[in-house]
Design a protein around this motif. Sequence first.
Motif, PDB file in Angstrom:
ATOM      1  N   GLN A  51      -1.414   7.932   4.192  1.00  0.00           N
ATOM      2  CA  GLN A  51      -1.397   6.572   4.702  1.00  0.00           C
ATOM      3  C   GLN A  51      -2.651   6.324   5.523  1.00  0.00           C
ATOM      4  O   GLN A  51      -2.815   6.864   6.612  1.00  0.00           O
ATOM      5  CB  GLN A  51      -0.151   6.315   5.545  1.00  0.00           C
ATOM      6  N   ASP A  53      -3.870   2.931   5.761  1.00  0.00           N
ATOM      7  CA  ASP A  53      -3.660   1.570   6.253  1.00  0.00           C
ATOM      8  C   ASP A  53      -2.219   1.470   6.734  1.00  0.00           C
ATOM      9  O   ASP A  53      -1.298   1.849   6.008  1.00  0.00           O
ATOM     10  CB  ASP A  53      -3.926   0.589   5.107  1.00  0.00           C
ATOM     11  N   ASP A  56       0.264   0.065   4.366  1.00  0.00           N
ATOM     12  CA  ASP A  56       0.483   0.743   3.087  1.00  0.00           C
ATOM     13  C   ASP A  56       1.567   1.801   3.244  1.00  0.00           C
ATOM     14  O   ASP A  56       1.321   2.876   3.771  1.00  0.00           O
ATOM     15  CB  ASP A  56      -0.813   1.392   2.599  1.00  0.00           C
ATOM     16  N   TYR A  58       3.387   2.761   0.465  1.00  0.00           N
ATOM     17  CA  TYR A  58       3.734   2.978  -0.931  1.00  0.00           C
ATOM     18  C   TYR A  58       3.498   4.429  -1.354  1.00  0.00           C
ATOM     19  O   TYR A  58       2.377   4.835  -1.603  1.00  0.00           O
ATOM     20  CB  TYR A  58       2.940   2.023  -1.823  1.00  0.00           C
ATOM     21  N   ASN A  60       3.348   7.373   0.071  1.00  0.00           N
ATOM     22  CA  ASN A  60       2.371   8.185   0.797  1.00  0.00           C
ATOM     23  C   ASN A  60       2.840   9.637   0.856  1.00  0.00           C
ATOM     24  O   ASN A  60       4.005   9.941   0.629  1.00  0.00           O
ATOM     25  CB  ASN A  60       2.185   7.644   2.216  1.00  0.00           C
ATOM     26  N   THR A 116       5.885  -2.223  -7.884  1.00  0.00           N
ATOM     27  CA  THR A 116       4.776  -2.917  -7.251  1.00  0.00           C
ATOM     28  C   THR A 116       4.137  -3.819  -8.293  1.00  0.00           C
ATOM     29  O   THR A 116       4.219  -3.558  -9.488  1.00  0.00           O
ATOM     30  CB  THR A 116       3.744  -1.936  -6.666  1.00  0.00           C
TER      31      THR A 116
END
Length: 135
Positions: A51, A53, A56, A58, A60, A116
């Motif tokens: 991770q 960000d 984010d 998604y 990780n 996603t």
Amino acid sequence: MKNLLFLFATLFTISSCSKDDKTPDCGCDSEIRTTIPESANLIGKISYKKQLDQNDNYYNDKFWIGYTEQNCVNCVHKMIVCNEEILNQQILNLKSNGQTLNIKFSGHLKEICEKTFDVADVTYENIVLTKIEVQ
């Protein structure tokens, strides 16, 4: 008697329609959608996703394989590795060094749970590797 027979027949029909198998619809334990055989000789890149960000979240802290089809530069398959125990030390070192490695791989593709949105030519799947070799 006729009503009792109808009741048992109805209950039997309803109970036989319920989903008995405990296989999830998605994730690493779900059914195999497609198999990539060794004979396909696919070469992709493997990396470890951290991770970077705060927005984010998604998948990780997982190993990801990226594969771009030869005749379609926009056709990218992104696969999240389910069975990290198959990975050798050189690949496991990606957790700390942030690099990528070229790999030859095969395995079973499975449905991903967290969908996603991306361009149409990009797919996201789970993969249970059957073979992986650093190139």
